[in-house]
Write an enzyme that holds these catalytic residues in place. Structure first.
Site, mmCIF file in Angstrom:
data_model
loop_
_atom_site.group_PDB
_atom_site.id
_atom_site.type_symbol
_atom_site.label_atom_id
_atom_site.label_comp_id
_atom_site.label_asym_id
_atom_site.label_seq_id
_atom_site.Cartn_x
_atom_site.Cartn_y
_atom_site.Cartn_z
ATOM 1 N N HIS B 93 116.225 115.588 29.311
ATOM 2 C CA HIS B 93 114.742 116.201 30.060
ATOM 3 C C HIS B 93 114.393 116.176 31.043
ATOM 4 C CE1 HIS B 93 111.528 119.328 30.330
ATOM 5 N NE2 HIS B 93 112.385 120.206 29.127
ATOM 6 N N SER B 457 146.173 82.345 49.508
ATOM 7 C CA SER B 457 147.266 81.909 50.286
ATOM 8 C C SER B 457 148.470 82.080 50.483
ATOM 9 C CB SER B 457 147.395 80.112 50.671
ATOM 10 O OG SER B 457 147.688 80.076 51.244
ATOM 11 N N GLY B 458 149.794 82.880 50.773
ATOM 12 C CA GLY B 458 150.880 83.778 50.677
ATOM 13 C C GLY B 458 151.095 85.114 49.622
ATOM 14 N N GLY B 460 150.684 87.558 51.403
ATOM 15 C CA GLY B 460 151.576 87.769 52.240
ATOM 16 C C GLY B 460 150.722 89.118 53.886
ATOM 17 N N SER B 529 139.543 84.509 53.336
ATOM 18 C CA SER B 529 137.765 84.797 53.476
ATOM 19 C C SER B 529 137.527 85.171 51.830
ATOM 20 C CB SER B 529 137.914 86.265 54.348
ATOM 21 O OG SER B 529 139.310 87.183 54.547
HETATM 22 N N1 LIG Z 1 129.327 122.558 19.450
HETATM 23 C C1 LIG Z 1 128.991 120.944 19.564
HETATM 24 N N2 LIG Z 1 127.835 120.202 19.573
HETATM 25 C C2 LIG Z 1 127.267 119.164 19.995
HETATM 26 C C3 LIG Z 1 127.587 118.466 19.910
HETATM 27 N N3 LIG Z 1 127.194 116.759 21.028
HETATM 28 C C4 LIG Z 1 126.724 117.970 20.334
HETATM 29 N N4 LIG Z 1 126.191 119.192 19.793
HETATM 30 C C5 LIG Z 1 124.528 119.523 19.635
HETATM 31 O O1 LIG Z 1 123.743 119.539 20.780
HETATM 32 C C6 LIG Z 1 122.503 119.403 20.276
HETATM 33 C C7 LIG Z 1 121.394 118.068 21.580
HETATM 34 O O2 LIG Z 1 122.692 117.247 21.275
HETATM 35 P P1 LIG Z 1 121.138 116.387 21.560
HETATM 36 O O3 LIG Z 1 122.455 113.977 20.924
HETATM 37 O O4 LIG Z 1 119.875 115.575 21.409
HETATM 38 O O5 LIG Z 1 121.532 115.837 23.240
HETATM 39 P P2 LIG Z 1 121.011 114.577 24.149
HETATM 40 O O6 LIG Z 1 121.760 114.909 25.188
HETATM 41 O O7 LIG Z 1 120.638 113.599 23.582
HETATM 42 O O8 LIG Z 1 119.250 115.511 24.665
HETATM 43 P P3 LIG Z 1 118.406 115.041 25.436
HETATM 44 O O9 LIG Z 1 118.561 113.208 24.673
HETATM 45 O O10 LIG Z 1 117.363 115.754 25.011
HETATM 46 O O11 LIG Z 1 118.471 115.449 27.039
HETATM 47 C C8 LIG Z 1 122.454 119.058 18.720
HETATM 48 O O12 LIG Z 1 121.917 120.666 18.304
HETATM 49 C C9 LIG Z 1 123.917 118.452 19.273
HETATM 50 O O13 LIG Z 1 124.323 118.600 17.388
HETATM 51 C C10 LIG Z 1 129.379 118.984 20.395
HETATM 52 O O14 LIG Z 1 130.382 118.237 21.175
HETATM 53 N N5 LIG Z 1 129.684 120.175 19.436
#
Ligand SMILES: Nc1nc2c(ncn2[C@@H]2O[C@H](COP(=O)(O)OP(=O)(O)OP(=O)(O)O)[C@@H](O)[C@H]2O)c(=O)[nH]1
Ligand SMILES: [Mg+2]
Lengths: 270, 629
Positions: B93, B457-458, B460, B529
Site C-alpha cells: 500500500h 590472460s589468454g 582472446g 584490468s
Molecule cells: N485467486 C488468487 N488469490 C490470491 C492468490 N494469491 C493471493 N491471493 C489473494 O489475494 C489477497 C491479497 O493477498 P496478500 O498476500 O495479503 O497480498 P499482499 O501483496 O501481501 O498485500 P499487501 O501486503 O497489503 O500489499 C488475499 O485474499 C489472497 O488470498 C492467487 O494466486 N490466486
C-alpha cells in the site's frame, strides 16, 4: 567473513552508534542467552569494557540459580548492575503466582512497569535490548532503533524508516529509544556464536537427568522446560538445526489469547 | 556442511497482489513452517469466522489480519539445501511506502509480484523504480494469481512484455519472469504441469538459488568513517567500520574533509584473532603513530583514491516525509557518520516514479512518495563518493524534524586526481583546441571511442583487438590498439604488479586512450584490468571527456585460458615463478554491466570480432549520412 562475523560486526556497529548517540544509555540483562551474548558483543564493541550500566528487572520469581549466575558474572566481568523491582505490586501481592492476577497482568506489572520505574528513576534515554526478529511475529517487525513514547508505548503502525544503517537517534524529551543489536540473529546463530566464542551460559539451558532443558528463561511459574537430550552447547546447535518447534513454546503468557504478546509489547514490554 | 552465506530477498509489488500469501505458501509447500503453526493459523481463522489466509504467517499484527493488509515489513528465515535466506515481506500500500523502503534497503535481491488479473499497477512501477534507486540489481518478476486468468499463457506474456520494457528503461535487467498462483502453490515448490503445461522454466524455489550474494567491497578504495573516539585507557582509539577497501597496519591514512594525515599503528579488536589488516564490513578500532585530532564524521582513505570533498552535490532522492521537502529549508544530512545541516539548492526534476514521467516543471518542492533530481548544499564540506563508484559513501538520508524523511544517492562528484607521488596538479584546466570534435567526426565519418577489452590472460583480448583494428582500418576508419604489454614497455615501465601498480597502469592506459579518442580514433585497449574499480574509473575518465566507452567482457573460463596459455604464463605462475598472476594468485572481478560479453570459448575469433563490430558501428556512427561509413 563467515555469517557469524557478519552478524557480529553489524551488532558492534549498532552498539557503538547507540553509545555515541545517547548520554544516558543502559542495557537490559535478563541473564538469558541472548542478553549474555549481547553483553559479550558490548565487550567486543568497547574493547573489553562495558561503558554503561546493566539493568535487571527482578520479578523475584526468577529461577534462583539465575540470580547466582548473575552476581557471579557481575564480579568477574566488573559490571555495573542496577536491579529494578516493582516493590509496590510485590508488597500488595497482586501477582500470578499468588493467584491474584492473570499471567499477562503479572508480566505487565512486574516486568513492564518494573522497567518503567527504573528508566524514570535513572532518566535513561536509550535502552539496549536483546530481542530478535525470529522470536515472534511482532518482533519480526521491529527496528534497530525503536522509539517508545512517554508511556513506553510502541507505535508499531508508524515506525521510522531505517535504511543504509542510518537510524532514528533524535527523540523528544520524555521518550526513549530501544536499541536492538541482536535483531538480525536467529536462535541458532546465538548458540553457534556461544559455541565459537566460548561464552559462559547458565546451565539451565542444558538437559538434566530427566531429559529436559529450558530453551527460553523467564519466571519460574510461567516458564517450562522442553524435552531434550542436549547436554552441551554443541548438542544444542545440533538440535536447533533440525527442530521445528518454536522457541517461546515454553512461555505460558503468550498463550492466553491470540494477540496477548502483541498487546504486551505495544505497552512497552521487551 | 551448510554454506554460511545468507541472502536477503525482499518481496515487493502493488497492494493485494499476493506477496504475503506467497511467503506463507512457500513455507507451507517446503515444509518449513514450525510445528503446529498451520493448525494454529487455521484455528484462529475459524474462531474469527474468516477464511484462512496464508498471508497471516507474515501479517503478525492484529490490525493487519483484521484488514487483510500488510502494514509493516517483517523478516523471516528460510533455508534451501544451497543456503539460508532472509525473506523480507514488504507492504504494497502506498501509505506504507517508507516501510517498503525499510525492507528493501536491507535486501540483496527482490521478487516483484504482479497480479495477472489487475496487471501492472502504480506500485508495481514505483517499487521497481525504488529497487533501482536502492541499488538492487537482481530482480525476478512473479506474475501471480494466474488462476484468475485461467492460467492463460498470453496474459503472462503480455505482462512480461509490458513490465520488461519498463524495467529496461531503468537499466534493470530482470533475471526471469515466472507465472504463479500463490494461493494454490502453482510453480512455487513444484512445476504446475496440470495448470500451466506451457511453462517450462524454473520453479520459484529453484529460482531463489539463482541469485548471488554480492561480495563485500574489499577491492574498492578504502573508506573508513570514524564512528567514535574511545579513551578507555591512555590510548586514543578511533572506532569505526571499514565501509570499503582494506586497511593495514603501517598504511598512511588521510582523514577527510580535514585532509589531516597519520599512519596506522595498531588495529584493535577484543577477544578475536589478531590480524594486521581489516577489510570492508569489519568494525574495528585503530591507533595512529602521530597523534592528530580526528573525531566522529571524518572519513579515512589512502592517499590515492581519496573521496570527493564538496559542499554541493547532485542527488537522486526519494521523499517519505509528512511535510514536503522545500528549497531553502534546513535539514539534517546524514552520510556515513557525518551529520550536518544542509538545504536544497535547486530541484532539477521531480519524477512520478509510477510512470517515470516528469511532474509539472518548475515545481519547487518534493512531496511524499516523489522521487527527484536535485542539488543539495551543505553548511560545511562533506567527504563523499559517486554512488556507482562506492555505494557505502555515496548515499545519505535526510532528517526533517527528528524523523528520517528522505534517502538519496549521489552522482556527479569530481575527484581531484593526484599523481603518483601524491603531488596534485592544481590550476590545470583542459585546454580545448580550435578543431572541434564534431568536425573531426564528420571528416572521419565516425566518432572517437574507447573499446575496453577486459578478461583473463589468454581469453582472446589481443586476437580480438588486432582483428578489430584491421577490420576498422580496412573500412577507412581511424583505429589504434593500446596493448597492455606495449604500455608496460615504455610509458608504464616503472610499474610492477601489486594492486596499486596495476591500478596506476590502468589509469595511465585510460588517460592515454582518452587522448586518442579525443583525437577522433577508435581506441581498442587490451588489458586484463582485473579490478572493477579501475574500470569504473576508466569509464569516468571517458565520461569527463564526453567520449564513448564500450566495456567488452572477453569471457572465457579460466581452465580454457590455462590450456591455451599462449605465452606459457600460467605454467610459470603455477610453478610460483610469477607472483600475483590474475586467476591463479590474484583476483579477477568480472564486469557487472558491460556493454558487451564475448564468449571466446564458444565462438571463433572472426565471430567475436564481428559481434564487437556490430555494436561499435551503431555506437560511433555519425548522423550525417553523406559522410556515412
Ligand atoms: N485467486 C488468487 N488469490 C490470491 C492468490 N494469491 C493471493 N491471493 C489473494 O489475494 C489477497 C491479497 O493477498 P496478500 O498476500 O495479503 O497480498 P499482499 O501483496 O501481501 O498485500 P499487501 O501486503 O497489503 O500489499 C488475499 O485474499 C489472497 O488470498 C492467487 O494466486 N490466486
Ligand atoms: Mg502483504
Amino acid at each position: 567473513m563467515n555469517h557469524l562475523d557478519i552478524l557480529e560486526n553489524q551488532s558492534v556497529f549498532i552498539m557503538r552508534e547507540a553509545f555515541n548517540k545517547f548520554e544516558n544509555l543502559a542495557m537490559l540483562w535478563s541473564i538469558g542467552k541472548d542478553s549474555t551474548v549481547l553483553l559479550w558483543l558490548a565487550r567486543k564493541a568497547f574493547l573489553g569494557h562495558v561503558p554503561f550500566p546493566l539493568v535487571h528487572v527482578d520479578t523475584t520469581y526468577k529461577i534462583p540459580s539465575m540470580i547466582e549466575y548473575r552476581d557471579q558474572l557481575v564480579k568477574e566481568w566488573n559490571l555495573q548492575l542496577i536491579v529494578g523491582k516493582n516493590e509496590e505490586v510485590l508488597k500488595s501481592g497482586v501477582t500470578y503466582p499468588n493467584g491474584k492476577a492473570t499471567r499477562v497482568e503479572c508480566c505487565g506489572t512486574l516486568k513492564k512497569d518494573g522497567l518503567k520505574q527504573v528508566l524514570e528513576k535513572h532518566k535513561f534515554t536509550g535502552v539496549i535490548v536483546g530481542v530478535r526478529r525470529d522470536e515472534d511475529p511482532t518482533r519480526a517487525k521491529e527496528r534497530y532503533f525503536s522509539p517508545r513514547d512517554k508511556n513506553m508505548e510502541w507505535n508499531v503502525e508508524d515506525q521510522p524508516p531505517e535504511l543504509w544503517d542510518q537510524f532514528k537517534t533524535d527523540f523528544e524529551p520524555g521518550t526513549h529509544i530501544r536499541i536492538h543489536p541482536l535483531l538480525h540473529w536467529t536462535e541458532l546463530n546465538v548458540w553457534e556464536y556461544i559455541e565459537r566464542e566460548n561464552i559462559p551460559v547458565i546451565p539451565l539451558y542444558f538437559a538434566n537427568e530427566k531429559g529436559e532443558r529450558y530453551r527460553s528463561l523467564g519466571c519460574a511459574p510461567c516458564t517450562f522446560p522442553v524435552k531434550s537430550n542436549a547436554r552441551s552447547v554443541a548438542d544444542i546447535v545440533k538440535e536447533l538445526r533440525h527442530t521445528k518447534t518454536s522457541e517461546r513454546s515454553g512461555r505460558a503468557q503468550d498463550k492466553e489469547s491470540e494477540d496477548a504478546f502483541e498487546k504486551l509489547r505495544r505497552d512497552g514490554y521487551m | 556442511m551448510q554454506t554460511t552465506e545468507q541472502l536477503k530477498i525482499v518481496i515487493v509489488g502493488h497492494v493485494d497482489h499476493g506477496k504475503s500469501t506467497f511467503v506463507g505458501r512457500l513455507f507451507f509447500d517446503t515444509g518449513s513452517l514450525p510445528d503446529g503453526k498451520y493448525e494454529q493459523l487455521q484455528e484462529i481463522a475459524r474462531r474469527r469466522g474468516v477464511p484462512f489466509e496464508f498471508a497471516n504467517l507474515m501479517d503478525g499484527l492484529q490490525a493487519e489480519r483484521d484488514q487483510n493488509i500488510t502494514i509493516d515489513t517483517a523478516q523471516i528465515w528460510f533455508r534451501t539445501p544451497k543456503r539460508q535466506y532472509v525473506i523480507i515481506d514488504a507492504p504494497g500500500h502506498k501509505e506504507f511506502l517508507k516501510n517498503m523502503i525499510t525492507g528493501a534497503a536491507h535486501a540483496h535481491a527482490a521478487l516483484l509480484l504482479i497480479d495477472a488479473n489487475e496487471g501492472v499497477q502504480e506500485q508495481s512501477r514505483r517499487h521497481g523504480y525504488l529497487l533501482h534507486l536502492l541499488g538492487i540489481q537482481q530482480v525476478i518478476v512473479l506474475v501471480n494469481k494466474m488462476d484468475l486468468k485461467n492460467y492463460d499463457e498470453k496474459v503472462f506474456q503480455h505482462i512480461e512484455t509490458e513490465y520488461r520494457a519498463f524495467l529496461t528503461q531503468l537499466g534493470v535487467t530482470p533475471k526471469m519472469f515466472i507465472p504463479m498462483a500463490a494461493k494454490h502453490g502453482d510453480n512455487i515448490a513444484a512445476l504446475s504441469s496440470k495448470n500451466m503445461p506451457w511453462y517450462k522454466g524454473l520453479t520459484v524455489l529453484q529460482a531463489l538459488d539463482e541469485f548471488n550474494v554480492p561480495p563485500k567491497p574489499t577491492n574498492l578504495p578504502l573508506r573508513f568513517p570514524i564512528q567514535d573516539v574511545y579513551r578507555f585507557d591512555h590510548r586514543r582509539i578511533l572506532a569505526g567500520r571499514v565501509e570499503s577497501g582494506t586497511l593495514k597496519v603501517g598504511d598512511r591514512l588521510v582523514f577527510w574533509p580535514s585532509g589531516k594525515s597519520s599512519v596506522v599503528n595498531t588495529i584493535e579488536r577484543w577477544s578475536s584473532p589478531a590480524s594486521l589488516t581489516a577489510s570492508a564490513g569489519e568494525s574495528i578500532g585503530v591507533t595512529l603513530t602521530e597523534q592528530i585530532f580526528v573525531e566522529r564524521g571524518q572519513v579515512a582513505s589512502h592517499e590515492q583514491d581519496a573521496p570527493g570533498v564538496a559542499r554541493e552535490f547532485k542527488a537522486n532522492l526519494f521523499w517519505m516525509g509528512r511535510a514536503n521537502m522545500e528549497i531553502g529549508k534546513r535539514y539534517k544530512l546524514k552520510l556515513t557518520t557525518q551529520e550536518l545541516e544542509c538545504e536544497v539548492k535547486s530541484i532539477e526534476k521531480v519524477i512520478d516514479a509510477s510512470t517515470l514521467g516528469q511532474v509539472e516543471k518548475s515545481r519547487n518542492h518534493v512531496a511524499r512518495n516523489d522521487v527527484a533530481e536535485l542539488t543539495l548544499h551543505a553548511r560545511l564540506p562533506v567527504a563523499l563518493d559517486n554512488h556507482h563508484r562506492i555505494p557505502e559513501s555515496g548515499r545519505f538520508v535526510i532528517v526533517d524534524d527528528r524523523e528520517v524523511s528522505g534517502g538519496g544517492i549521489i552522482s556527479g562528484v569530481k575527484y581531484e586526481t593526484r599523481s603518483r607521488d601524491g603531488v596534485k596538479s592544481e590550476n590545470l584546466t583542459w585546454s580545448k583546441g580550435e578543431v572541434l570534435s564534431k568536425e573531426r567526426a564528420i571528416r572521419n565519418g565516425h566518432h572517437g571511442a574507447v573499446v575496453w577489452l577486459t578478461g583473463f590472460s589468454g581469453a582472446g583480448k589481443s586476437v580480438i583487438a588486432t582483428g578489430l583494428e584491421r577490420e576498422l582500418f580496412s573500412r577507412g576508419m581511424q583505429a589504434y590498439v593500446l596493448d597492455g604489454d606495449n604500455l608496460r614497455y615504455g610509458l608504464n615501465a616503472n610499474l610492477g604488479f601489486s594492486p596499486q601498480d596495476r591500478s596506476e597502469n590502468i589509469r595511465r592506459a585510460a588517460e592515454s586512450a582518452k587522448l586518442f579518442a579525443d583525437a577522433g580514433f577508435v581506441v581498442i585497449t587490451s588489458l586484463i584490468s582485473p579490478y572493477r574499480v579501475d574500470r569504473v574509473r576508466a569509464r569516468e575518465i571517458m565520461a569527463e571527456g564526453q567520449l564513448r566507452f564500450i566495456e567488452v567482457f572477453v569471457d572465457c573460463p579460466l581452465e580454457v585460458c590455462e590450456k591455451r596459455d599462449p605465452k606459457n604464463l600460467y605454467a610459470r605462475a603455477r610453478a610460483g615463478e610469477i607472483k600475483e598472476f590474475t586467476g591463479i594468485s590474484a583476483p579477477y572481478e568480472p564486469p557487472e554491466k558491460p556493454e558487451l560479453v564475448i564468449q571466446t570459448s564458444k565462438q571463433s575469433p572472426e565471430e567475436s570480432v564481428a559481434a564487437v563490430m556490430d555494436f561499435l558501428l551503431q555506437t560511433v556512427g555519425v548522423a550525417d549520412t553523406s559522410y556515412a561509413i
